[in-house]
Design an enzyme around this catalytic site. Structure first.
Site, short mmCIF file in Angstrom:
data_model
loop_
_atom_site.label_atom_id
_atom_site.label_comp_id
_atom_site.label_asym_id
_atom_site.label_seq_id
_atom_site.Cartn_x
_atom_site.Cartn_y
_atom_site.Cartn_z
CG ASN A 91 -1.68 -1.52 1.52
OD1 ASN A 91 -1.30 -1.95 2.49
ND2 ASN A 91 -2.61 -1.63 0.51
CG HIS A 139 -4.20 -3.57 -2.25
ND1 HIS A 139 -4.34 -3.42 -0.87
CD2 HIS A 139 -5.55 -3.63 -2.56
CE1 HIS A 139 -5.45 -3.36 -0.23
NE2 HIS A 139 -6.28 -3.52 -1.51
FE LIG Z 1 -2.21 -3.85 3.26
FE LIG Z 2 -3.50 -6.59 1.75
#
Ligand SMILES: [Fe+2]
Ligand SMILES: [Fe+2]
Length: 256
Positions: free
Chosen positions: A41, A69
């Site tokens: 992130n 992600h």
């Molecule tokens: Fe995360």
């Molecule tokens: Fe995650």
């Protein structure tokens, strides 16, 4: 003894900058030999970008792990191919860019860092239990360290117990909440369900709480912002016996 400092999911620019400010002193104070950072992130607007990955590496990370992600931003695809110390979960299809593990050369030893994703309440990837067996059989290393990026604590603990005595440590990530269950399993594997999060302390998993409240109130998509406010840095320090490969100590860190 080998000391590994692991830092939980770094969120957005505030998280990245807080890490850069504090990592050198934490590394010095803990006497860590190797720093592993979860950067899934780290980009502004979520995911990971070449610029945010480079920022983590330049801030002192030796290896960057990721999670669900990792492929949010296209720019990272080629970068993952070119930068082997930035890894993605190993149980994505083989056609996915990048690799699921990195073999760190410590001179007198090698450390295989493996990134794996859980499948309970997450995307249906390859079975992590079979996938880790394949990697452990395929990759020869002195020590193995696993970042298990998963939602369910039950799956994380089962995975840790499955690997007990076969890897030095299994650290959970993804929930962004540090758990207080750090322990050494019976056959010597260090374990914690979740290392926690590096980013704004007053937040909903790193995000401005109002954005998340609005999403719940409206049931409509809302923009998630990471506020530039007081941050925290979560992680663990793990000590591994050089001769045994067993974890001698696992300790949580929470810098504010
Ligand atoms: Fe995360
Ligand atoms: Fe995650």
């Amino acid at each position: 003894m080998l000391k590994i400092l692991f830092i939980g999911d770094v969120v957005g620019q505030p998280g990245c900058e807080f890490l850069r400010r504090h990592l050198p002193s934490v590394k010095r104070l803990t006497g860590a030999d190797i720093v592993i950072v979860n950067g899934e992130n780290s980009a502004v607007g979520n995911g990971i970008l070449p610029s945010s990955a480079n920022f983590l590496l330049d801030s002192g990370a030796d290896i960057v792990t990721t999670g669900n992600h990792v492929f949010k931003r296209r720019e990272i695809y080629d970068y993952l191919e070119e930068t082997p110390q930035v890894i993605r979960p190993a149980n994505f299809p083989a056609s996915a860019p990048g690799k699921g593990y990195y073999l760190y050369d410590g001179g007198s030893y090698t450390l295989c860092v493996i990134n794996m994703m859980g499948v309970t309440y997450m995307e249906p990837l390859n079975n992590p239990f079979y996938e880790i067996d394949r990697i452990l059989a395929e990759v020869e290393a002195t020590y193995y360290f696993v970042d298990f990026h998963a939602e369910a604590t039950g799956e994380k603990k089962a995975f840790g117990c499955y690997l007990d005595g076969r890897v030095s440590c299994v650290v959970g990530t993804h929930t962004h909440v540090q758990t207080a269950d750090e322990q050494i399993l019976p056959k010597g594997t260090g374990f914690i369900s979740d290392a926690g999060m590096t980013g704004p302390a007053y937040s909903a998993l790193g995000v401005n709480p109002q954005n998340v409240i609005d999403r719940y109130l409206s049931a409509m998509p809302t923009r998630f912002e990471v506020q530039d406010i007081d941050c925290q840095m979560n992680g663990v320090v793990v000590e591994i016996g050089k001769k045994t490969g067993k974890c001698n100590k696992i300790e949580r860190i929470n810098i504010k």
